[in-house]
Design a protein around this motif. Structure first.
Motif, PDB file in Angstrom:
ATOM      1  N   TRP A  37     -12.696  26.924 -23.783  1.00 48.60           N
ATOM      2  CA  TRP A  37     -13.707  27.893 -23.389  1.00 48.60           C
ATOM      3  C   TRP A  37     -15.064  27.427 -23.882  1.00 48.60           C
ATOM      4  O   TRP A  37     -15.209  27.060 -25.056  1.00 48.60           O
ATOM      5  N   CYS A  38     -16.067  27.434 -22.985  1.00 48.85           N
ATOM      6  CA  CYS A  38     -17.412  27.119 -23.450  1.00 48.85           C
ATOM      7  C   CYS A  38     -18.139  28.428 -23.735  1.00 48.85           C
ATOM      8  O   CYS A  38     -18.402  29.198 -22.815  1.00 48.85           O
ATOM      9  N   PRO A  39     -18.475  28.687 -25.000  1.00 47.98           N
ATOM     10  CA  PRO A  39     -19.126  29.947 -25.364  1.00 47.98           C
ATOM     11  C   PRO A  39     -20.566  30.035 -24.862  1.00 47.98           C
ATOM     12  O   PRO A  39     -21.176  31.088 -24.946  1.00 47.98           O
ATOM     13  N   ARG A  40     -21.110  28.933 -24.360  1.00 45.85           N
ATOM     14  CA  ARG A  40     -22.458  28.996 -23.801  1.00 45.85           C
ATOM     15  C   ARG A  40     -22.399  29.199 -22.286  1.00 45.85           C
ATOM     16  O   ARG A  40     -23.064  30.057 -21.735  1.00 45.85           O
ATOM     17  N   CYS A  41     -21.562  28.398 -21.607  1.00 48.92           N
ATOM     18  CA  CYS A  41     -21.421  28.556 -20.157  1.00 48.92           C
ATOM     19  C   CYS A  41     -20.566  29.780 -19.824  1.00 48.92           C
ATOM     20  O   CYS A  41     -20.541  30.221 -18.682  1.00 48.92           O
ATOM     21  N   LEU A  42     -19.843  30.294 -20.818  1.00 51.83           N
ATOM     22  CA  LEU A  42     -18.976  31.461 -20.636  1.00 51.83           C
ATOM     23  C   LEU A  42     -17.951  31.254 -19.533  1.00 51.83           C
ATOM     24  O   LEU A  42     -17.750  32.105 -18.667  1.00 51.83           O
ATOM     25  N   HIS A  45     -16.156  19.048 -26.907  1.00 51.28           N
ATOM     26  CA  HIS A  45     -17.455  19.600 -26.510  1.00 51.28           C
ATOM     27  C   HIS A  45     -17.478  19.835 -25.006  1.00 51.28           C
ATOM     28  O   HIS A  45     -16.868  19.088 -24.250  1.00 51.28           O
ATOM     29  N   CYS A  46     -18.218  20.840 -24.585  1.00 53.11           N
ATOM     30  CA  CYS A  46     -18.382  21.135 -23.158  1.00 53.11           C
ATOM     31  C   CYS A  46     -19.057  19.944 -22.481  1.00 53.11           C
ATOM     32  O   CYS A  46     -20.105  19.486 -22.928  1.00 53.11           O
ATOM     33  N   TYR A  47     -18.469  19.436 -21.408  1.00 53.53           N
ATOM     34  CA  TYR A  47     -19.018  18.231 -20.772  1.00 53.53           C
ATOM     35  C   TYR A  47     -20.313  18.517 -20.036  1.00 53.53           C
ATOM     36  O   TYR A  47     -20.975  17.601 -19.592  1.00 53.53           O
ATOM     37  N   ARG A  48     -20.677  19.776 -19.895  1.00 52.49           N
ATOM     38  CA  ARG A  48     -21.919  20.090 -19.205  1.00 52.49           C
ATOM     39  C   ARG A  48     -23.054  20.482 -20.135  1.00 52.49           C
ATOM     40  O   ARG A  48     -24.219  20.303 -19.819  1.00 52.49           O
ATOM     41  N   CYS A  49     -22.738  21.093 -21.289  1.00 54.12           N
ATOM     42  CA  CYS A  49     -23.845  21.552 -22.129  1.00 54.12           C
ATOM     43  C   CYS A  49     -23.665  21.135 -23.577  1.00 54.12           C
ATOM     44  O   CYS A  49     -24.493  21.445 -24.418  1.00 54.12           O
ATOM     45  N   ASP A  50     -22.561  20.432 -23.874  1.00 52.77           N
ATOM     46  CA  ASP A  50     -22.352  19.848 -25.187  1.00 52.77           C
ATOM     47  C   ASP A  50     -22.112  20.864 -26.306  1.00 52.77           C
ATOM     48  O   ASP A  50     -22.163  20.525 -27.476  1.00 52.77           O
TER      49      ASP A  50
END
Ligand SMILES: [Zn+2]
Ligand SMILES: [Zn+2]
Length: 699
Positions: free
Chosen positions: A178-183, A358-363
């Protein structure tokens, strides 16, 4: 006689005009009705909002070389271009734009936000396709596709529904990335591990009141305890058990008894499970089933409860004790450690290097999260894809990537395909508000198939971007319709791609091709390396070490760019380009283009407007030097062809360069000058003209 060419090659005046003429003449168009043997490459679709960078420059030049070579050989060559809607990436870009207006996507609402993304895509999208034209890419632009095109969307839906009907698409309550920034949920491949210097905290959990077991150490206050180690102490707030190995004598008497979980006032059970490695650390592991995939599986087997202590933003939620609520996960980490220290329950802290996803889009650091998502069951798809590689029906260049492919497929896990985004293909699933039925359909339903009720709600999620791009080799040809393109151009011939998307894309395309078409999507996969700077660093905006291919074109010409990347490209190996000294990097390519130009200019001036004489007619008058250059030519052609067939493009480029510069320009052109002037008589002149025309054509 035609105007003589200017003495200095000027790519700016030549390239774009020539390209326009090629395109207008339809030289890049492929004909599905043709009798010729097809040769097909589909472009790895760049993100619709992407700007051309050197990676594209390398990758697309290689595709163009292969396509032009096959076209010259007389094949029906199709290079199909297009772009990817790039769900998460594009949504992020537009969210940032909206944020500049002080708003979030939720302020706009789903429909208006998606409208904004479409607007943005229409305005800026496809720039990269123009940029590819600028570097000479001879794609069939009449067949340009976009992953959100209506017919490609139909392919996506067909595949989802078919897999669902076969029981291979299912909804599951699982731990996902889960990316807590991209949700949003991410697939395993989208959670990229980064080596991180972290810590390993050893925490002491006292046995619950009234529990006594022989042999366990004691705290100063007399209570016995167990030690567990963790890299994420904040997750202990969600612990619901501690696991030991069933054969571990030290803890045998503890299994089924309880511990007191510090800071929470909760009692948690000790359970036994084979997953635990008794040799590692203390041989006891904490169980946080809502925040760790392995713990989740242990909990499924042992019946340990699940407790979610984090919000979607990865802050501590109200399930945790009061003092920690609302804290960000890293803040909570410090607070938990401090509390353990104060209670005398922190045994030790060790430095610990480990891979953090890490999220591959926003790290952002990915957080494992328990949630309801859609999955594709991958094992049944992976088996035929492995077989296709083992049989040699699909080949990798360089070969070593076959092993990487095999290893991934052998260990494949189910693919999480739902994303909590708004930009993308909406999941074709509806839930009935009256009877709870789940409806999965090719056409949007208007009423419930079970109770006839009309209160249907579509699943709010969209599909992973790769769920459309894995169909690209045939969705672009019109599948699921039976089209002329489909019959003529599937399977494709060669795929050229960066090796970084071997799992994301290439392996999945092979699986989809076999599953839905019964055939591999392409025979050969050419994997390019990465383009890096001369210090070996990845080119990036933040480092400012990139090279803009369009600047190179402006200063040196597209051919200089193309020659440079092809002559420096070994399959699968990284290419180093000096961004600080563009003259050094691209000068040789420009000089080569200039040399070709001058040879052409010289030839045109000497051949004049005379009709070209076929070689046969002058066979008797050929002199040794003519026969020499013709034999060198046919040798060079053989070697270049051979190199291209083996995907050794750099060898082909080098060989072409050597023949042209070392043999034709330096020797033959010099030797032949007196004859072309007519010093040796007319027959000799005609023989030289015919030979020169042939050799230059060949070059
Ligand atoms: Zn993210
Ligand atoms: Zn119903």
């Amino acid at each position: 006689m035609a105007e003589p060419l200017p003495p200095q090659y000027n790519p700016q005046e030549t390239e774009d005009a020539l390209y326009r003429w090629w395109e207008e003449q339809g030289f890049f168009r492929a004909d599905a009705a043709s009798e010729r043997e097809p040769y097909v490459i589909v472009i790895p679709p760049p993100n619709v909002t992407a700007m051309l960078h050197m990676g594209h420059g390398l990758n697309n030049t290689i595709q163009d070389v292969l396509i032009r070579w096959r076209r010259m050989q007389g094949r029906e060559a199709l290079w199909l271009p297009g772009t990817d809607h790039a769900g998460i990436a594009t949504q992020n870009v537009v969210e940032r734009l909206v944020a500049k207006e002080g708003k979030t996507r939720y302020d706009l609402g789903r429909e208006a936000f998606v409208g904004r993304v479409w607007e943005f895509v229409r305005e800026t999208g496809g720039v990269i396709l123009q940029q590819l034209r600028a570097i000479g890419a001879s794609a069939d632009w009449t067949r340009t596709r976009f992953t959100l095109d209506e017919s490609l969307s139909r392919a996506v839906r067909e595949v989802f529904v078919t897999l669902y009907e076969k029981g291979r698409v299912y909804r599951g309550h699982r731990i996902i990335n889960w990316c807590p920034r991209c949700l949003t949920a991410l697939s395993d491949e989208e959670a990229e591990p980064a080596e991180t210097q972290g810590k390993l905290w050893h925490l002491r959990y006292p046995l619950a009141e009234g529990v006594e077991v022989a042999g366990l150490p004691r705290l100063p206050d007399g209570r016995q305890y167990m030690t567990i180690a963790t890299t994420r102490p904040e997750t202990m707030l969600g612990d619901t058990g501690v696991a030991v190995h069933p054969g571990d004598e030290r803890y045998a008497a503890l299994v089924g008894r309880e511990l007191e979980l510090p800071l929470t006032g909760r009692r948690i059970p000790v359970v036994a499970d084979e997953y635990v490695d008794p040799e590692f650390g203390s041989g006891a592991v904490k169980l946080t089933p809502a925040h760790d995939p392995n713990d989740f599986e242990v909990a499924q087997r042992t019946g340990v409860a699940t407790l979610n202590v984090m919000t979607p933003e990865a802050a501590i939620n109200d399930e945790a004790p009061e003092p920690f609520r609302g804290m960000d996960r890293f803040e909570a980490r410090r607070a938990v450690v401090t509390s353990f220290e104060e209670l005398g329950l922190l045994e030790k802290v060790e430095e610990h290097t480990h891979a953090v996803p890490h999220c591959y889009r926003c790290d952002t650091v990915v957080e494992p999260r328990l949630s309801e998502q859609w999955f594709v069951s991958m094992k049944p798809l992976a088996e035929p894809a492995l077989q296709a590689w083992r049989d040699g029906r699909v080949r990798f260049h360089p070969e070593r990537f076959g092993r990487t492919y095999e290893h991934w497929l052998e260990n494949i896990r189910d693919w999480c395909i739902s994303r909590q985004l708004w930009w993308g293909h909406r999941i074709p699933v509806w839930y009935c508000g009256d009877c709870g039925e789940t409806i999965v359909a090719r056409e949007d339903p208007t009423s419930c198939t079970k109770c006839g009720g009309a209160r249907l709600e579509q699943d709010p999620d969209v599909l992973d971007t790769w769920f459309s791009s894995w169909l690209w080799p045939f969705s672009t040809m019109g599948w699921p319709e039976d089209t002329a393109d489909m019959r003529k151009f599937y399977p494709n011939s060669t795929l050229v791609s960066g090796h970084d998307i071997l799992f994301f894309w290439i392996a999945r395309m092979i699986m989809a091709g076999l599953e839905f078409r019964g055939e591999v999507p392409f025979r050969d996969v050419y994997l390019t390396g990465m383009v890096r700077d001369h210090l070996g660093r990845k080119m990036s905006k933040s480092l400012g070490n990139g090279i803009d291919p369009l600047v190179v074109k402006e200063r040196f010409g597209a051919d200089a760019l193309r020659y440079t990347v092809v002559s420096g490209s070994g399959a699968g190996t990284d290419q180093l380009l000096n961004y600080e000294n563009l003259d050094e990097t691209f000068g040789p390519g420009r000089n080569f283009a200039n040399k070709l130009w001058n040879a052409g200019r010289f030839a045109l001036m000497n051949l004049g407007d005379d009709p070209r004489v076929p070689l046969d007619e002058v066979a008797a008058d050929l002199e040794p030097m003519d026969r020499w250059i013709l034999s060198r030519l046919s040798k060079a052609v053989r070697e270049v062809t051979d190199s291209l067939e083996r995907f050794r493009l750099q060898d082909a480029a080098t060989r072409g360069y050597e023949f042209f510069w070392g043999e034709l320009a330096d020797w033959y052109l010099e030797l032949v000058k007196p004859r072309l002037r007519g010093d040796m008589g007319d027959a000799s002149r005609r023989a030289a003209q015919a030979t020169l025309a042939q050799a230059l054509d060949g070059a």
